[in-house]
Structure formats: C-alpha cells, structure tokens
Design an enzyme around this catalytic site. Sequence first.
Site, mmCIF file in Angstrom:
data_model
loop_
_atom_site.group_PDB
_atom_site.id
_atom_site.type_symbol
_atom_site.label_atom_id
_atom_site.label_comp_id
_atom_site.label_asym_id
_atom_site.label_seq_id
_atom_site.Cartn_x
_atom_site.Cartn_y
_atom_site.Cartn_z
ATOM 1 C CG ASP A 25 -2.110 0.873 1.084
ATOM 2 O OD1 ASP A 25 -2.340 1.380 -0.028
ATOM 3 O OD2 ASP A 25 -2.833 1.065 2.080
ATOM 4 C CG ASN B 39 -6.842 -2.528 -6.810
ATOM 5 O OD1 ASN B 39 -5.910 -3.289 -6.584
ATOM 6 N ND2 ASN B 39 -7.234 -1.626 -5.912
#
Length: 249
Positions: A29, A77
């Site tokens: 991340d 995503n």
Amino acid sequence: MTAQQTELQYLPSDLKRELLPKHVAVIMDGNGRWAKRQGLPRIMGHKRGVDALKNLLRCCKDWGIQALTAYAFSTENWKRPHEEVDFLMTLFQKVLRQELREMIEENVQIQFVGNLNALPLSLQAEISRSMAATRHNHAIRFTVATNYGGRQEILQACRAIAEKVQQGVLKPDQIDEQLFERHLYTAGITDPDLLIRTSGEMRLSNFLLWQMAYGEIYITDALWPDFDRNEFYQALSAYQRRERRFGTV
C-alpha cells in the site's frame, strides 16, 4: 549498494532462523501517495513499487523464507481510473516478460491466484507461460494475487462445493476445513505466518480472509516503494517477539 544494504545481504545475526515465518504475505500500500509526495504521476509509484517487490523477493530467498505472497491487484481495483488500470495491466505483462529469465535462474516458482479469466488475454498468456516455465523451481514460492478478493474466493469455493453436493458426488457431512481449502484459489499453498501492510493502514482489505485466521499482522508507516531490507528486518524482529498460541493457553 550502501553499507547498511551490504550488512543486510545475509540474515541478521539477532534473528533466529528457526523462528522465521515460513510464509510472508504483503499488502503493498502507498504507491500513489509516494508518487504524490515526490511530485510524480501515480504510475511512477507503481514502477517503484515493482522494484520494492523484487527486492523483497530476493531478500526472502537470501534469508531462507520459503514463500512470499503479494497482493498485486484486488477485485476492487477495477474501480480506479481506466488509465491507471490499463497501465497496471501493461506493467504486469511487461514485468513478467522481462523478469522470467531471472526467476528461472534464481530458482523462483511463480504462481498467480485470483479470478484470472477476467484479465486481458495477453496478460493471461504471460501468466501461463511464467507459471509453466517455473513450475519445477523450488528455492521460493512467489504467489501473486491478481484480480483477487477474499470474499469472492470464499463464495466461489462454496458454489463449487454446493454443485458437487447437488450432483450427488459429495455429502454435506464430508465437508470439512481441508476439503474447503482445496476449493480456494490458494489450494496447495500454506497459510501465511506473517502479513505485512505498509502505509499505516490497519485492515485486511479483502485479502486472504480465510487464510489469515491465525496469521500475525505487522503494520508499518513506510509507503510501499520505501519498504526495504531494513523495514523487513524490523517486521521479522517484531514477529519473533510474539508468542503464537493458536487459541491455546
């Protein structure tokens, strides 16, 4: 290579080899935030993120960790801007093509888990080629979770088992944890001992929901492109200080 990097080329002496996690998973991340802080486009963060992942894979191999699983692209995503998604698909394909020879030479077995049928056909072809070319390698198992979602994984496993029950080839009382695990994307892969998440976020984000039942979680504020061997050393040090009881006293 800096003096610190050279020092960390081998397993640090204060880490106990017998207490190392056999399987490490990572939620990578912070690529976009890293790029923003550098005044760069988001795609540059993803490029630097690939370098960080390559370095971690090499570190795991150098230090004797048997398996690494990376959360590369989640089912959520797809909601990102089309330009970014297209770039990521192209980047995955390019990296696979460029790195395959080195993975073969380094004895890395690469595997992909997730709903791979939804990926571009050209990327599916590269994935199949890389998995076939490295299937007999055994230095480290490198699993890439692509178009992966933990809830979706569990649902597809339930559907597959329900179909077998409906067809009469399986009885409900035959369903146990071992059978269920054989229907997951990760069938045949051991559960992670340690999950590392970068950028300070404290959630699983739909990653390995079944498999992380007893895995240890380590959170670092470092953004993924800045995650290096020293950061990994800190994570392993924290892991080795924990007492894993698996529900017992």
